[in-house]
Design an enzyme around this catalytic site. Structure first.
Site, PDB file in Angstrom:
ATOM      1  N   HIS A  47      -7.222   6.646 -31.101  1.00 25.39           N
ATOM      2  CA  HIS A  47      -6.397   6.236 -29.970  1.00 25.39           C
ATOM      3  C   HIS A  47      -5.038   6.929 -30.055  1.00 25.39           C
ATOM      4  O   HIS A  47      -4.709   7.544 -31.078  1.00 25.39           O
ATOM      5  CB  HIS A  47      -6.217   4.707 -29.956  1.00 25.39           C
ATOM      6  CG  HIS A  47      -5.558   4.173 -31.173  1.00 25.39           C
ATOM      7  ND1 HIS A  47      -6.241   3.505 -32.170  1.00 25.39           N
ATOM      8  CD2 HIS A  47      -4.275   4.215 -31.586  1.00 25.39           C
ATOM      9  CE1 HIS A  47      -5.415   3.163 -33.128  1.00 25.39           C
ATOM     10  NE2 HIS A  47      -4.205   3.584 -32.804  1.00 25.39           N
TER      11      HIS A  47
HETATM   12  C1  T46 Z   1      -2.292   2.885 -35.489  1.00 22.78           C
HETATM   13  C2  T46 Z   1      -3.094   3.048 -36.720  1.00 22.78           C
HETATM   14  C3  T46 Z   1      -2.414   3.891 -37.755  1.00 22.78           C
HETATM   15  C4  T46 Z   1      -3.180  -6.807 -34.165  1.00 22.78           C
HETATM   16  O1  T46 Z   1      -3.542  -7.926 -33.735  1.00 22.78           O
HETATM   17  N1  T46 Z   1      -1.878  -6.622 -34.521  1.00 22.78           N
HETATM   18  C5  T46 Z   1      -1.418  -5.446 -35.011  1.00 22.78           C
HETATM   19  O2  T46 Z   1      -0.232  -5.312 -35.328  1.00 22.78           O
HETATM   20  C6  T46 Z   1      -2.353  -4.363 -35.139  1.00 22.78           C
HETATM   21  C7  T46 Z   1      -1.893  -2.993 -35.669  1.00 22.78           C
HETATM   22  C8  T46 Z   1      -3.659  -4.554 -34.770  1.00 22.78           C
HETATM   23  N2  T46 Z   1      -4.045  -5.761 -34.301  1.00 22.78           N
HETATM   24  C9  T46 Z   1      -5.479  -5.976 -33.956  1.00 22.78           C
HETATM   25  C10 T46 Z   1      -5.998  -5.136 -32.814  1.00 22.78           C
HETATM   26  C11 T46 Z   1      -7.459  -4.979 -33.165  1.00 22.78           C
HETATM   27  O3  T46 Z   1      -8.173  -6.110 -32.696  1.00 22.78           O
HETATM   28  O4  T46 Z   1      -6.249  -5.606 -35.101  1.00 22.78           O
HETATM   29  C12 T46 Z   1      -7.459  -5.015 -34.689  1.00 22.78           C
HETATM   30  C13 T46 Z   1      -7.629  -3.650 -35.323  1.00 22.78           C
HETATM   31  O5  T46 Z   1      -6.705  -2.738 -34.721  1.00 22.78           O
HETATM   32  P1  T46 Z   1      -7.086  -1.222 -34.459  1.00 22.78           P
HETATM   33  O6  T46 Z   1      -8.522  -1.098 -34.181  1.00 22.78           O
HETATM   34  O7  T46 Z   1      -6.120  -0.683 -33.441  1.00 22.78           O
HETATM   35  O8  T46 Z   1      -6.776  -0.590 -35.901  1.00 22.78           O
HETATM   36  P2  T46 Z   1      -6.706   0.940 -36.292  1.00 22.78           P
HETATM   37  O9  T46 Z   1      -6.792   1.008 -37.764  1.00 22.78           O
HETATM   38  O10 T46 Z   1      -7.683   1.760 -35.525  1.00 22.78           O
HETATM   39  O11 T46 Z   1      -5.230   1.415 -35.817  1.00 22.78           O
HETATM   40  C14 T46 Z   1      -4.084   0.864 -36.419  1.00 22.78           C
HETATM   41  C15 T46 Z   1      -3.039   0.503 -35.362  1.00 22.78           C
HETATM   42  O12 T46 Z   1      -3.613  -0.395 -34.405  1.00 22.78           O
HETATM   43  C16 T46 Z   1      -2.547   1.727 -34.625  1.00 22.78           C
HETATM   44  O13 T46 Z   1      -1.403   1.388 -33.865  1.00 22.78           O
HETATM   45  O14 T46 Z   1      -1.547   3.787 -35.121  1.00 22.78           O
HETATM   46  O15 T46 Z   1      -3.519   1.819 -37.318  1.00 22.78           O
END
Ligand code: T46
Length: 136
Positions: A47
């Site tokens: 993303h």
């Molecule tokens: C990024 C990379 C480096 C939350 O509820 N609060 C939060 O602060 C974050 C970061 C995520 N979430 C929830 C949203 C999703 O349901 O946690 C779940 C996993 O998030 P995501 O799939 O976006 O995780 P990554 O590892 O793909 O990405 C994360 C960050 O979201 C993103 O901003 O830059 O790490």
């Protein structure tokens, strides 16, 4: 994108790294989150963010970042506790866990907001083409 070397104090008791002067990157850290318990071979990310800016580091293990500004792609390996990575707005990112249980810590300029995410690559590319982000 920028690599940041954190100041580090080494002693016979171990290694202490810190980062305190982040005003060159963004005005305020609004959120800190960390990712752990991830197996080797897992890919996360896929993303970009409209406005979010982040400084990230890997205090334990090895995580490979693939960063894409819509025009060119770059790979960065985070495998040293005092090596940080600044990721600005409008950068597509993918993270690859190269070692079991590698830890990713992230300092973020904004609170969590799902509306700031662009999770579709074609949408990201069309936003780049439309000049949504002014590149330095
Ligand atoms: C990024 C990379 C480096 C939350 O509820 N609060 C939060 O602060 C974050 C970061 C995520 N979430 C929830 C949203 C999703 O349901 O946690 C779940 C996993 O998030 P995501 O799939 O976006 O995780 P990554 O590892 O793909 O990405 C994360 C960050 O979201 C993103 O901003 O830059 O790490």
């Amino acid at each position: 994108m920028e690599i940041i070397k954190f100041p580090t104090v080494l002693s016979k008791f171990g290694m202490l790294s810190y980062f305190q002067d982040f005003a060159d990157y963004f005005s305020e850290i609004k959120r800190i989150y960390y990712i752990c318990g991830v197996k080797k071979g897992i890919r996360r990310g896929m993303h970009a963010h409209k406005e979010l800016e982040q400084i990230t580091f890997c205090p334990y293990g090895t995580i490979r970042f693939r960063l894409d500004d819509g025009l060119s792609k770059e790979e960065i390996i985070l495998n040293e506790p005092n090596k940080g990575l600044y990721i600005g707005k409008g950068i597509w990112r993918e993270m690859y866990w190269e070692e079991d249980n590698s830890v990713l810590v992230v300092a973020a300029s904004m609170l969590y907001d799902e509306n700031d995410y662009i999770r579709d690559y074609e949408t990201f590319l069309s936003m780049v083409k439309s000049g949504y982000w002014v590149r330095k």
